[in-house]
Design a protein around this motif. Structure first.
Motif, PDB file in Angstrom:
ATOM      1  N   HIS A  39      29.093  30.158 -10.242  1.00  0.00           N
ATOM      2  CA  HIS A  39      30.055  29.895  -9.257  1.00  0.00           C
ATOM      3  C   HIS A  39      31.266  31.186 -10.027  1.00  0.00           C
ATOM      4  O   HIS A  39      30.557  31.655 -10.418  1.00  0.00           O
ATOM      5  CB  HIS A  39      30.575  28.925 -10.161  1.00  0.00           C
ATOM      6  CG  HIS A  39      30.418  28.438 -12.060  1.00  0.00           C
ATOM      7  ND1 HIS A  39      31.378  27.488 -12.352  1.00  0.00           N
ATOM      8  CD2 HIS A  39      29.935  29.482 -12.590  1.00  0.00           C
ATOM      9  CE1 HIS A  39      31.101  27.833 -13.680  1.00  0.00           C
ATOM     10  NE2 HIS A  39      30.098  29.011 -13.889  1.00  0.00           N
ATOM     11  N   ASN A  68      43.360  26.818  -7.993  1.00  0.00           N
ATOM     12  CA  ASN A  68      42.290  26.762  -9.005  1.00  0.00           C
ATOM     13  C   ASN A  68      42.789  25.513  -9.752  1.00  0.00           C
ATOM     14  O   ASN A  68      41.762  25.209 -10.378  1.00  0.00           O
ATOM     15  CB  ASN A  68      41.557  28.628  -9.150  1.00  0.00           C
ATOM     16  CG  ASN A  68      41.587  29.318  -8.262  1.00  0.00           C
ATOM     17  OD1 ASN A  68      41.592  30.911  -8.802  1.00  0.00           O
ATOM     18  ND2 ASN A  68      40.614  28.980  -7.115  1.00  0.00           N
ATOM     19  N   ASP A 113      36.810  29.962  -4.177  1.00  0.00           N
ATOM     20  CA  ASP A 113      35.720  28.484  -3.923  1.00  0.00           C
ATOM     21  C   ASP A 113      34.435  29.204  -3.139  1.00  0.00           C
ATOM     22  O   ASP A 113      33.465  29.343  -3.517  1.00  0.00           O
ATOM     23  CB  ASP A 113      35.997  27.561  -3.959  1.00  0.00           C
ATOM     24  CG  ASP A 113      36.753  27.090  -5.050  1.00  0.00           C
ATOM     25  OD1 ASP A 113      35.832  26.600  -6.060  1.00  0.00           O
ATOM     26  OD2 ASP A 113      38.293  26.368  -5.174  1.00  0.00           O
ATOM     27  N   ASP A 114      34.583  29.839  -1.757  1.00  0.00           N
ATOM     28  CA  ASP A 114      33.490  30.421  -0.838  1.00  0.00           C
ATOM     29  C   ASP A 114      34.660  31.166   0.131  1.00  0.00           C
ATOM     30  O   ASP A 114      35.401  30.998   0.416  1.00  0.00           O
ATOM     31  CB  ASP A 114      32.975  29.236  -0.014  1.00  0.00           C
ATOM     32  CG  ASP A 114      31.333  29.408   0.119  1.00  0.00           C
ATOM     33  OD1 ASP A 114      31.127  30.885  -0.253  1.00  0.00           O
ATOM     34  OD2 ASP A 114      30.149  28.661   0.146  1.00  0.00           O
ATOM     35  N   ARG A 137      25.572  28.006  -5.024  1.00  0.00           N
ATOM     36  CA  ARG A 137      26.689  28.457  -5.516  1.00  0.00           C
ATOM     37  C   ARG A 137      27.668  26.819  -5.175  1.00  0.00           C
ATOM     38  O   ARG A 137      27.751  25.523  -3.837  1.00  0.00           O
ATOM     39  CB  ARG A 137      27.297  29.117  -4.124  1.00  0.00           C
ATOM     40  CG  ARG A 137      28.682  30.024  -4.582  1.00  0.00           C
ATOM     41  CD  ARG A 137      29.118  30.174  -3.168  1.00  0.00           C
ATOM     42  NE  ARG A 137      28.160  31.866  -3.160  1.00  0.00           N
ATOM     43  CZ  ARG A 137      28.255  33.184  -2.878  1.00  0.00           C
ATOM     44  NH1 ARG A 137      30.154  32.925  -3.587  1.00  0.00           N
ATOM     45  NH2 ARG A 137      27.821  33.775  -2.956  1.00  0.00           N
ATOM     46  N   SER A 138      28.600  26.806  -6.746  1.00  0.00           N
ATOM     47  CA  SER A 138      29.013  25.519  -6.184  1.00  0.00           C
ATOM     48  C   SER A 138      30.250  25.356  -7.304  1.00  0.00           C
ATOM     49  O   SER A 138      30.507  25.560  -8.370  1.00  0.00           O
ATOM     50  CB  SER A 138      27.523  24.716  -6.967  1.00  0.00           C
ATOM     51  OG  SER A 138      28.727  23.195  -8.174  1.00  0.00           O
ATOM     52  N   PRO A 139      31.299  24.344  -7.137  1.00  0.00           N
ATOM     53  CA  PRO A 139      32.641  24.092  -7.640  1.00  0.00           C
ATOM     54  C   PRO A 139      32.718  23.618  -8.267  1.00  0.00           C
ATOM     55  O   PRO A 139      33.546  23.270  -9.218  1.00  0.00           O
ATOM     56  CB  PRO A 139      33.340  24.043  -6.651  1.00  0.00           C
ATOM     57  CG  PRO A 139      32.485  23.218  -4.900  1.00  0.00           C
ATOM     58  CD  PRO A 139      31.358  23.732  -5.955  1.00  0.00           C
ATOM     59  N   TYR A 191      30.057  21.272   1.107  1.00  0.00           N
ATOM     60  CA  TYR A 191      30.876  20.606  -0.616  1.00  0.00           C
ATOM     61  C   TYR A 191      30.693  19.004  -0.384  1.00  0.00           C
ATOM     62  O   TYR A 191      32.247  19.205  -1.361  1.00  0.00           O
ATOM     63  CB  TYR A 191      32.213  21.647  -0.125  1.00  0.00           C
ATOM     64  CG  TYR A 191      31.618  23.325  -0.734  1.00  0.00           C
ATOM     65  CD1 TYR A 191      31.141  23.232  -1.507  1.00  0.00           C
ATOM     66  CD2 TYR A 191      32.158  24.524   0.152  1.00  0.00           C
ATOM     67  CE1 TYR A 191      30.569  25.017  -2.444  1.00  0.00           C
ATOM     68  CE2 TYR A 191      31.539  25.344  -0.417  1.00  0.00           C
ATOM     69  CZ  TYR A 191      30.988  25.105  -1.364  1.00  0.00           C
ATOM     70  OH  TYR A 191      30.563  26.996  -1.827  1.00  0.00           O
ATOM     71  N   ASN A 249      34.673  32.952 -11.580  1.00  0.00           N
ATOM     72  CA  ASN A 249      35.764  32.246 -12.756  1.00  0.00           C
ATOM     73  C   ASN A 249      36.760  32.933 -12.410  1.00  0.00           C
ATOM     74  O   ASN A 249      37.224  33.386 -12.090  1.00  0.00           O
ATOM     75  CB  ASN A 249      34.846  31.687 -14.143  1.00  0.00           C
ATOM     76  CG  ASN A 249      34.662  33.869 -14.674  1.00  0.00           C
ATOM     77  OD1 ASN A 249      35.103  34.124 -13.999  1.00  0.00           O
ATOM     78  ND2 ASN A 249      33.677  33.718 -15.696  1.00  0.00           N
ATOM     79  N   ALA A 286      39.922  20.510  -0.282  1.00  0.00           N
ATOM     80  CA  ALA A 286      39.767  21.596  -0.505  1.00  0.00           C
ATOM     81  C   ALA A 286      41.158  21.889   0.441  1.00  0.00           C
ATOM     82  O   ALA A 286      41.641  21.166   1.354  1.00  0.00           O
ATOM     83  CB  ALA A 286      38.273  22.139   0.657  1.00  0.00           C
ATOM     84  N   LEU A 291      39.835  22.641  -3.332  1.00  0.00           N
ATOM     85  CA  LEU A 291      38.945  24.276  -4.041  1.00  0.00           C
ATOM     86  C   LEU A 291      39.149  25.014  -2.670  1.00  0.00           C
ATOM     87  O   LEU A 291      40.468  24.195  -1.902  1.00  0.00           O
ATOM     88  CB  LEU A 291      37.279  23.479  -3.084  1.00  0.00           C
ATOM     89  CG  LEU A 291      36.466  21.960  -3.721  1.00  0.00           C
ATOM     90  CD1 LEU A 291      35.053  22.504  -2.953  1.00  0.00           C
ATOM     91  CD2 LEU A 291      36.567  22.864  -5.169  1.00  0.00           C
ATOM     92  N   ARG A 295      35.292  16.695  -9.769  1.00  0.00           N
ATOM     93  CA  ARG A 295      34.216  17.651  -9.071  1.00  0.00           C
ATOM     94  C   ARG A 295      32.767  17.477  -9.135  1.00  0.00           C
ATOM     95  O   ARG A 295      32.434  17.883  -8.208  1.00  0.00           O
ATOM     96  CB  ARG A 295      34.671  19.196  -9.988  1.00  0.00           C
ATOM     97  CG  ARG A 295      36.613  19.950 -10.228  1.00  0.00           C
ATOM     98  CD  ARG A 295      36.057  20.130  -8.747  1.00  0.00           C
ATOM     99  NE  ARG A 295      37.234  20.791  -7.684  1.00  0.00           N
ATOM    100  CZ  ARG A 295      38.538  22.248  -8.329  1.00  0.00           C
ATOM    101  NH1 ARG A 295      36.679  22.929  -8.633  1.00  0.00           N
ATOM    102  NH2 ARG A 295      38.689  22.338  -7.847  1.00  0.00           N
TER     103      ARG A 295
END
Ligand SMILES: [Mg+2]
Ligand SMILES: [Zn+2]
Length: 434
Positions: free
Chosen positions: A134, A286, A330-331, A213-215, A371, A136, A250, A291, A242
């Motif tokens: 993820h 954030n 996030d992406d 890849r994950s939030p 997501y 940060n 999002a 997201l 989450r």
């Protein structure tokens, strides 16, 4: 799927809580040992058999959990007599693991993630190793993962490296799914570093090691301050929300003219310059329930003016600059296509009438699938009428910002739901609506 928890840590940074009378994974978190929270999370996803690798003060763990029957689990233990690093106990685990693959995690993290979804990704990718990753808010002092466009891990970038160029903001969270055969990669019981001695050579050799890849919420709680901060977040209910089992919200963000200055198309990393409000807006998102997902038309690829590799570098510059200011996305989804062909230098196969070029909704729909987004609870922030039309087509609320083209392109006759001066003001308005 079975699970292994590395619970041998001494946890000297938690001494104020453990007083060296209990091992680190037994540190209290909201009145219950960390390890107990972890075991409950595993049970929720149908994991029954868990092996704990214990060392320092192991008798405290063993006497607390026993065979696991009070928790409805089957626990067993591998006892380290000397510290073996993060993978030195692998040969001892081999006879314990009967499932084709297993979950591996470290005893000093607090998490709430949809493990079933992660396991599906592992199986889809036919991975040997899948690591939870993820972004940060401090990538500049974090160990980073390097991936290719298919999420295959190609390298590890230690925080101790002198970094040049631009990096993706992607951090290894310490939760893995491994094939059982991975345990054979450590031939004898001796101190072994999992990342340096096993994963890095695999990545360099092009083996099947992937990033998930994950939030979702995963925090290293290896210090007293981090435990306190995580307890605070837990009380707010934020981490559980989450979990991707539940519908997510999002804010979709156009890139050019919203995050970076609009001076025509960005073709090289040098041409990308953040807008002054961008990091502030993203920091607000954030720390909210939303997201932050970039959806960007990049016809420069179809025109042959920028390769996809160069485009990745441009996005990495954006992520690096945001990261320096404590912000992240996030992406990123982008459309490399363009419908009109007949130009010199163009990439023929990208000159198509795709389903993702805004105002079409392909990028939003793909993000929604990845997501688990509830589009009716999402927003799109853009600087053109094309963005706003895209938001309308997808059924999300729309915000026009006055940076970039500020809606002056006039291509579509649409009215945004909200108008804001810049991304920071847009984030404020979105969060006020809640
Ligand atoms: Mg734009
Ligand atoms: Zn497209």
């Amino acid at each position: 799927m079975q699970a292994v928890i590395m619970a041998g840590g001494k946890g000297s940074r938690l001494a104020a809580l453990t007083k060296d009378e209990i091992p680190k994974p037994m540190a209290p978190f909201l009145g219950k040992p960390l390890l107990e929270w972890q075991l409950e999370q595993l049970k929720r996803y149908g994991i029954r058999r868990v092996t704990l690798v214990v060392g320092h003060l192991k008798e405290k763990i063993i006497s607390h959990f026993g065979d696991g029957s009070t928790l409805g689990l089957e626990l067993d233990y591998v006892e380290e007599t000397a510290p073996l690093g993060t993978a030195g106990a692998f040969p001892l685990l081999l006879p314990k693991i009967e499932s084709e693959h297993f979950l591996l995690l470290f005893g000093d993290i607090r998490f709430d993630i949809d493990l079933a979804r992660m396991e599906r990704f592992f199986l889809e990718k036919r991975a040997e190793c899948l690591l939870f990753a993820h972004p940060n808010a401090h990538p500049y002092d974090s160990d980073l993962i390097v991936t290719d466009g298919e999420n295959r891990v190609t390298g590890f970038d230690s925080k101790h490296n002198v970094r040049t160029g631009w990096q993706d903001n992607l951090v290894n969270a310490g939760i893995y799914i491994l094939s059982r055969d991975m345990l054979r990669r450590v031939p004898e019981v001796k101190k072994t570093d999992f990342e340096k001695e096993i994963l890095a050579p695999m990545a360099a050799a092009g083996e099947a090691i992937y990033a998930y890849r994950s939030p979702e919420y995963v925090k290293d709680v290896g210090t007293v301050d981090r435990i306190r901060a995580a307890e605070e977040e837990w009380r707010s209910g934020f981490p559980a929300k989450r979990n991707l089992e539940f519908p997510q919200r999002a804010v979709f963000l156009d890139r050019d003219g919203v995050i970076n200055r609009y001076n025509g198309f960005v073709r090289t990393p040098e041409e990308l310059e953040l807008l002054p409000c961008a990091a502030e807006g993203l920091r607000q998102l954030n720390s909210s329930a939303y997201l932050a997902i970039v959806v960007s038309n990049q016809p420069v690829v179809a025109r042959g003016e920028t390769s996809e590799a160069e485009l990745e570098t441009i996005f990495n510059k954006m992520k690096t600059l945001l990261g320096r200011e404590g912000a992240f996305v996030d992406d990123v989804f982008y459309c490399p296509h363009h419908p009109d062909s007949g130009f010199p230098g163009e990439v023929k196969e990208l000159k198509i009438d795709c389903d993702c070029r805004k105002p079409k909704t392909g990028m939003l729909r793909r993000a929604a699938e990845r997501y688990h987004l509830d589009l009716s609870a999402c927003y799109l922030v853009g600087d053109t009428t094309g963005d706003i039309q895209c938001g309308k087509n997808a059924g999300v609320r729309t915000v026009l910002v006055k940076t970039g083209e500020a809606g002056r392109d006039g291509k579509y006759a649409v009215t945004p739901d909200l108008v804001a001066d810049d991304l920071a003001a847009a984030a404020t308005k979105i969060l006020e609506e809640q």
